[in-house]
Write a protein that holds these residues in place. Sequence first.
Motif, PDB file in Angstrom:
ATOM      1  N   LEU A   1     106.041 -20.462 -11.813  1.00 25.73           N
ATOM      2  CA  LEU A   1     105.212 -21.458 -11.125  1.00 25.73           C
ATOM      3  C   LEU A   1     104.583 -20.881  -9.871  1.00 25.73           C
ATOM      4  N   LEU A   2     105.387 -20.084  -9.123  1.00 28.06           N
ATOM      5  CA  LEU A   2     104.843 -19.465  -7.914  1.00 28.06           C
ATOM      6  C   LEU A   2     103.718 -18.498  -8.266  1.00 28.06           C
ATOM      7  N   GLY A   3     103.941 -17.690  -9.309  1.00 30.80           N
ATOM      8  CA  GLY A   3     102.900 -16.754  -9.731  1.00 30.80           C
ATOM      9  C   GLY A   3     101.636 -17.471 -10.169  1.00 30.80           C
ATOM     10  N   GLN A   4     101.806 -18.598 -10.869  1.00 30.62           N
ATOM     11  CA  GLN A   4     100.645 -19.349 -11.322  1.00 30.62           C
ATOM     12  C   GLN A   4      99.866 -19.937 -10.146  1.00 30.62           C
TER      13      GLN A   4
ATOM     14  N   ARG B   1     115.304 -19.714 -11.947  1.00 22.19           N
ATOM     15  CA  ARG B   1     114.530 -18.905 -11.000  1.00 22.19           C
ATOM     16  C   ARG B   1     113.334 -18.238 -11.676  1.00 22.19           C
ATOM     17  N   LEU B   2     113.512 -17.846 -12.944  1.00 20.73           N
ATOM     18  CA  LEU B   2     112.376 -17.272 -13.656  1.00 20.73           C
ATOM     19  C   LEU B   2     111.264 -18.317 -13.828  1.00 20.73           C
TER      20      LEU B   2
ATOM     21  N   ASN C   1     105.088 -19.553   3.335  1.00 21.76           N
ATOM     22  CA  ASN C   1     105.515 -20.944   3.111  1.00 21.76           C
ATOM     23  C   ASN C   1     106.182 -21.126   1.751  1.00 21.76           C
ATOM     24  N   ARG C   2     105.577 -20.530   0.725  1.00 20.44           N
ATOM     25  CA  ARG C   2     106.110 -20.706  -0.615  1.00 20.44           C
ATOM     26  C   ARG C   2     107.455 -19.988  -0.805  1.00 20.44           C
ATOM     27  N   LEU C   3     107.566 -18.805  -0.233  1.00 16.56           N
ATOM     28  CA  LEU C   3     108.835 -18.064  -0.363  1.00 16.56           C
ATOM     29  C   LEU C   3     109.972 -18.784   0.357  1.00 16.56           C
ATOM     30  N   ASP C   4     109.650 -19.374   1.510  1.00 12.88           N
ATOM     31  CA  ASP C   4     110.680 -20.144   2.218  1.00 12.88           C
ATOM     32  C   ASP C   4     111.053 -21.409   1.425  1.00 12.88           C
ATOM     33  N   TYR C   5     110.035 -22.026   0.843  1.00 10.77           N
ATOM     34  CA  TYR C   5     110.283 -23.265   0.098  1.00 10.77           C
ATOM     35  C   TYR C   5     111.146 -23.024  -1.141  1.00 10.77           C
TER      36      TYR C   5
ATOM     37  N   ALA D   1     110.356  -8.367 -14.054  1.00 13.30           N
ATOM     38  CA  ALA D   1     108.945  -8.578 -13.703  1.00 13.30           C
ATOM     39  C   ALA D   1     108.458  -9.867 -14.337  1.00 13.30           C
ATOM     40  N   VAL D   2     107.855 -10.730 -13.488  1.00 15.80           N
ATOM     41  CA  VAL D   2     107.258 -11.974 -13.953  1.00 15.80           C
ATOM     42  C   VAL D   2     105.737 -11.823 -13.824  1.00 15.80           C
TER      43      VAL D   2
END
Length: 468
Positions: free
Chosen positions: A54-57, A48-49, A82-86, A134-135
Amino acid sequence: MDRRVKRNKQTSILSYWTIRYVAVLCVGFGIIALSSVYLIRETATDNRLKTAGLLGQEIADRVAAEDGRPVIPAHMNKLLDNRLDYFNFAGEICLLITDRDGKLLYSMPDTSEQSMKERMTADLKQSRIPSEKAVITPVVGEMGTIGQVTLLMSKNSLAESSYELEMLIVMLVTLVLSGWLTIYLLSRKLSLPIRRVAEGARLIRAGQYDVQLDVVTREREIQELVDSFKEMAGRLKQLEEWRALSLGGVTHELRTPVTSIKGLLMAVRDGVVSEEEAQEFVDIAVQETGRLERMVSDLLDYNALSAGSVEIVGATVELRALISEIVYQWELTNKQPNADIALDLPDLAVYAVVDSLRIQQIVVNLLNNAQQATHPGRPSAIHVRVAEVGDRAFVEVTDNGIGIDQEDGPHIFERFYRGEKKRLRTRGLGLGLTYSRLLARAQGGELSLQVSSSDGSVFVLDLPARSE
């Protein structure tokens, strides 16, 4: 007292092994479960980290730069949804976008700048909340770093992996139930024949020897146990029947001469017979006393040898001379009129390590039996032969008597056994041949019936020979 009760407390094989096996399974799988949960949580947190990075990037790449400052795109909310659901992050994440000075430009869910400062450290690199992770992803423009994207996530939500845990629980429960079912069925299969054998043993202990064990199993050892128990039960039943018959026979055989002696002596005492008849009655009483003495002697000799209290003194003996002397002495007191006894001796000496007295007892018993088996239609003929073959010496006693019935042959050496023919012709306890065989075996030899028919019988005394 309590300790004794506790020691004597017993349980069935089924309960004993099932409970202990399940306990061992639970302990073993419990350790596996704890180790697996730890590894699953660590793996889930790491994954998950990486996913959050990847999401943050991606979000950082979406943020445009204008005059050296990050600009939030208009469709940011839709993109994040969309990204949070994915990535299955809904409800577990807080997104913060700040400029290079730490000013809050965007948050989801809505967060004030004051709340952000309380939640984050001064450099905006770490969360002040211990249970939060925190990421950080920098937003890079043409002039370098112009801001950062911060993803705040609960450590518990990072480690959570409900699907894997559910699969682990289902797998462990299945293994425990399978192990329990396996040991239950095995214990039940093993305990059933053992329980049947135990029930049969209790019946035998209670005096019921007619035990039926309807047990068929593929396990060789268990089947051998059941078959051996069946054979033992059958043998015990046979021995009990023989014991009852033998006891009745011994009682009858001992009581008959006693009754006869008592009647004869009472007749003489009361004077109901003449003087000549009285003398005859006394002679008959003396004969009956001799028979009774022989019966008691046979019984005592057999019991003494069975108990191991009869001493066998082995010495090197020349069998030709010993057998000749035994036959000569027996002829002096036992040979009947018109009876013929022949002695066949080899030319060379035959030596054996035996007890002369015990050999005499065996041979005399065989000669007595041969004489008692005389056929009423022909004169008695007894043939005694001594031979040596290899390291064995043999003494054969052959008669031309009535023979031994085929069904009696396998049992004539059993204690108290007397064939129908012998029971009708002579009185005795049926211990002579049994005692003789025991004497032969005590000297390293064997006594056996070689052949028997209506023309007579042949008994063979096999002894260890010794060269001189």
